[in-house]
Design an enzyme around this catalytic site. Sequence first.
Site, short mmCIF file in Angstrom:
data_model
loop_
_atom_site.label_atom_id
_atom_site.label_comp_id
_atom_site.label_asym_id
_atom_site.label_seq_id
_atom_site.Cartn_x
_atom_site.Cartn_y
_atom_site.Cartn_z
N ASP A 114 -50.92 -29.99 186.69
CA ASP A 114 -51.90 -30.70 185.86
C ASP A 114 -51.88 -30.26 184.39
O ASP A 114 -52.80 -30.54 183.67
CB ASP A 114 -53.30 -30.52 186.43
N GLU A 115 -50.82 -29.59 183.98
CA GLU A 115 -50.86 -28.95 182.67
C GLU A 115 -49.46 -28.90 182.08
O GLU A 115 -48.51 -28.55 182.78
CB GLU A 115 -51.34 -27.52 182.93
MG LIG Z 1 -56.52 -28.65 184.61
#
Ligand SMILES: [Mg+2]
Length: 419
Positions: A114-115
Amino acid sequence: MSDVRSSRTTRMRSILHADLDAFYASVEVLDDPSLRGKPVIVGAARGERGVVSAASYEARQFGVHSAMPIRTAERLCPSGVFLPGHPDRYRELSDQVMAIFRSYTPLVEPISLDEAFLDVTGSAAAFGNGEAIARQIKSRVQSEAGLVVSVGVASNKLCAKVASDLRKPNALVVVPPGEEADFLAPLPVGRLWGVGPKAGQALREFGVQRVGELAALSDATLRRRFGQHGGELARRARGIDPSPVIPSQAPKSIGHEHTFEHDVVDPRHLESTLLDLAESVATRLRRHDMAAGAVQLKLRYEGFETLTRQEPLPHRTRDGELLYAAGVELLRRTLVAERAVRLVGLTAINLADAQQLTLFDGLDREERLSASIDAVRERFGENAITRARLLTDRPRRRFDFGERPNKAGPRSAPQELDE
Ligand SMILES: [Mg+2]
């Protein structure tokens, strides 16, 4: 210091750090809108053992956070919705979001699902400055993936990372060039990327609370107290971080596997599952712009005996039908009649960059159908389109929009080696 080299090293970079907000929990809400506004906790079902892997912002208000035991979270947040999670679905949305990032620059360094860091220095002519690109990314991630991403924009990774985290959720924080040290100065030292709990504690004992206080100390003082790490700390505190954005290595394999709710003996059931897996693998191959030279079948019988078998493909491909054909060939050769199967997996291996393949590999012929499948799936979700054979005797592996799978039911886990 007026040579070419110095002007190149002082060229101002434009770095983004993009971080999806409460990612796993947000995906659960996306797929089941009735969860919106509720404290959603991903990690394990209520009463099961495990740790929290994600908590919605509603759950965080109860003090629930990642890595906390589920039991503790249950106590803090009795009204919470506890879910074991859907790793396959998270991987899928992560692929989609990373593809959006990569449409702005090839320099994307994923840190986790997510990054990611993006170096958009060279993208200004096409898309605008860092802030403009951050706004486009936020809007596209929202409209195309249904997720909210916080973005920090700065001249280096350190400041971009701190910035994205500063006003979550739905943050857009820009650190103007030249203001890196001023931006960091008022923050607690623990906020500084690279300062873990231990170093933070040591700094506080040394009388340093804020990043600015750290920056004011001389290198000599810091080195005396913290050794070699001291000089690095001082540089970071002043907002200096020359580290480059390193694009991720291409995956060496892309696989999906499926654990059955009840062990399966019927080979037709296994074959239809395999076709479903092959389509998922093919979609991800196309998303990574890769093609497979061979497939690997994984079978786990009841009692956990596991075996893997490989089969080369007639030519490199990312077509689901061809991956399936090789997989089913392996299955027919491998499967012991009447033995119950607990898990089946299919992995594309011997991967190559699809751009480098020639027409002799047959890629072009298959591409049009596959590309149109991808386009429909991207708009309407994985189950929106399936080739005819998938519809016969097919286990329910994923869910259509607006429906939930049986919580205790079968789940698929993505398996991406060496990525
Ligand atoms: Mg995150």
